[in-house]
Scaffold this motif. Structure first.
Motif, PDB file in Angstrom:
ATOM      1  N   LEU A   1      39.891  38.618  46.306  1.00 43.62           N
ATOM      2  CA  LEU A   1      40.638  39.810  45.907  1.00 43.62           C
ATOM      3  C   LEU A   1      41.810  40.053  46.860  1.00 43.62           C
ATOM      4  O   LEU A   1      42.924  40.392  46.424  1.00 43.62           O
ATOM      5  CB  LEU A   1      39.711  41.027  45.900  1.00 43.62           C
TER       6      LEU A   1
ATOM      7  N   ALA B   1      44.518  37.504  45.989  1.00 39.95           N
ATOM      8  CA  ALA B   1      45.140  37.718  44.679  1.00 39.95           C
ATOM      9  C   ALA B   1      46.072  38.913  44.667  1.00 39.95           C
ATOM     10  O   ALA B   1      47.054  38.937  43.919  1.00 39.95           O
ATOM     11  CB  ALA B   1      44.069  37.894  43.610  1.00 39.95           C
ATOM     12  N   THR B   2      45.801  39.914  45.504  1.00 36.14           N
ATOM     13  CA  THR B   2      46.584  41.158  45.472  1.00 36.14           C
ATOM     14  C   THR B   2      47.513  41.317  46.667  1.00 36.14           C
ATOM     15  O   THR B   2      48.198  42.333  46.782  1.00 36.14           O
ATOM     16  CB  THR B   2      45.641  42.372  45.408  1.00 36.14           C
ATOM     17  N   HIS B   3      47.562  40.322  47.549  1.00 36.16           N
ATOM     18  CA  HIS B   3      48.355  40.426  48.773  1.00 36.16           C
ATOM     19  C   HIS B   3      49.853  40.509  48.478  1.00 36.16           C
ATOM     20  O   HIS B   3      50.392  39.773  47.653  1.00 36.16           O
ATOM     21  CB  HIS B   3      48.095  39.207  49.667  1.00 36.16           C
ATOM     22  N   THR B   4      50.536  41.412  49.158  1.00 37.48           N
ATOM     23  CA  THR B   4      52.002  41.480  49.131  1.00 37.48           C
ATOM     24  C   THR B   4      52.497  41.698  50.558  1.00 37.48           C
ATOM     25  O   THR B   4      51.784  42.246  51.397  1.00 37.48           O
ATOM     26  CB  THR B   4      52.515  42.635  48.245  1.00 37.48           C
TER      27      THR B   4
ATOM     28  N   SER C   1      52.511  40.123  43.960  1.00 41.41           N
ATOM     29  CA  SER C   1      51.240  39.461  44.253  1.00 41.41           C
ATOM     30  C   SER C   1      51.015  38.279  43.331  1.00 41.41           C
ATOM     31  O   SER C   1      51.678  38.125  42.297  1.00 41.41           O
ATOM     32  CB  SER C   1      50.077  40.454  44.117  1.00 41.41           C
TER      33      SER C   1
ATOM     34  N   SER D   1      48.458  37.824  41.438  1.00 42.39           N
ATOM     35  CA  SER D   1      47.973  38.346  40.154  1.00 42.39           C
ATOM     36  C   SER D   1      49.119  38.810  39.271  1.00 42.39           C
ATOM     37  O   SER D   1      49.114  38.595  38.063  1.00 42.39           O
ATOM     38  CB  SER D   1      47.002  39.518  40.383  1.00 42.39           C
ATOM     39  N   ALA D   2      50.118  39.447  39.888  1.00 36.05           N
ATOM     40  CA  ALA D   2      51.271  39.921  39.117  1.00 36.05           C
ATOM     41  C   ALA D   2      52.101  38.756  38.593  1.00 36.05           C
ATOM     42  O   ALA D   2      52.679  38.828  37.512  1.00 36.05           O
ATOM     43  CB  ALA D   2      52.135  40.838  39.971  1.00 36.05           C
TER      44      ALA D   2
ATOM     45  N   GLN E   1      46.408  38.688  35.675  1.00 39.92           N
ATOM     46  CA  GLN E   1      45.384  39.538  36.274  1.00 39.92           C
ATOM     47  C   GLN E   1      44.010  38.877  36.252  1.00 39.92           C
ATOM     48  O   GLN E   1      43.155  39.180  37.080  1.00 39.92           O
ATOM     49  CB  GLN E   1      45.339  40.869  35.523  1.00 39.92           C
TER      50      GLN E   1
END
Length: 229
Positions: free
Chosen positions: A37, A40-43, A50, A52-53, A57
């Motif tokens: 997680l 996948a969501t790191h910015t 990210s 995922s973006a 998703q």
């Protein structure tokens, strides 16, 4: 005597902890859910979007391992699937230091496209012409055509007649568009106008366009070829 026992016990523990060794594990192990997680969501300042973006998703862990360093390094392969069923594999590393309550992405993810249809590897396949990804590429194509036009009036996208895509370093969209001119809106009119704002009052054109999409690039899209008649 106590010193001897302590030395023996310490030696046994030391043998069990293989510092620096990579241990492959089952990707379904719950310990990988949190680092996955995080990855996948790191910015950050360099990657404002990210994984995922960019790639979808929906993701799953398809390979995983751990390595004892100054903490625990989780090495994962994440499989992302977007709304158009495009599949991207990303190799990531996440470092966790429990005693510092620290967990974050380590290094730069390495991502590559995986074609979900091996039988058409490198070729085009038909996709849903109404999907958001296709519509976004089509809208960009019409805007790009307008910028290259000498007409003072704007062309409007009426319909995506057909759509195909090819997975390359990004995605190529081969689209057939129905486009119409509108004398209600000039080229310098505000962006975001629709057919409701700019009704088509000139003859329709059929445009064949090729749009290259690389979500991680700025600008994201490039119109590589078009022909209108």
């Amino acid at each position: 005597m106590n010193l001897i026992i302590f030395s023996v016990m310490f030696g046994l523990v030391s043998c069990q902890i293989k510092t620096g060794g990579v241990l492959k594990k089952e990707p379904t192990d719950p310990i990988f859910q949190k680092p996955a997680l995080v990855a996948a969501t790191h910015t950050d300042s360099q990657n404002s979007v990210s994984l995922s973006a960019r790639y979808g998703q929906k993701y799953e862990i398809v390979a995983a391992s751990t390595q004892v360093v100054s903490g625990t390094m989780y090495r994962l392969t994440l499989k992302f699937t977007n709304a158009d069923n495009n599949v991207t594999l990303c190799d990531v590393a996440v470092l966790e230091k429990l005693w510092m309550d620290y967990i974050d992405l380590s290094g730069t993810p390495e991502c590559r496209a995986e074609n979900p249809n091996p039988q058409v590897l490198g070729g085009y396949r038909n996709v849903d012409s109404t999907s958001p990804a296709v519509q976004a590429a089509a809208t960009f194509a019409v805007d790009a055509i307008n910028k290259r036009s000498n007409s003072m009036y704007r062309n409007m996208l009426i319909e995506v007649v057909s759509a195909q895509q090819q997975v390359v370093a990004g995605t190529n969209y081969k689209l057939v568009l129905s486009v119409g001119g509108s004398s209600s809106c000039r080229q310098n009119s505000p962006k975001g106008l629709t057919l409701q704002n700019c009704p088509v009052d000139q003859h329709k054109q059929r445009c064949e366009v090729l749009v290259w999409d690389q979500p991680w690039r700025t600008p994201r899209y490039e119109l590589t070829n078009f022909k209108c008649q």
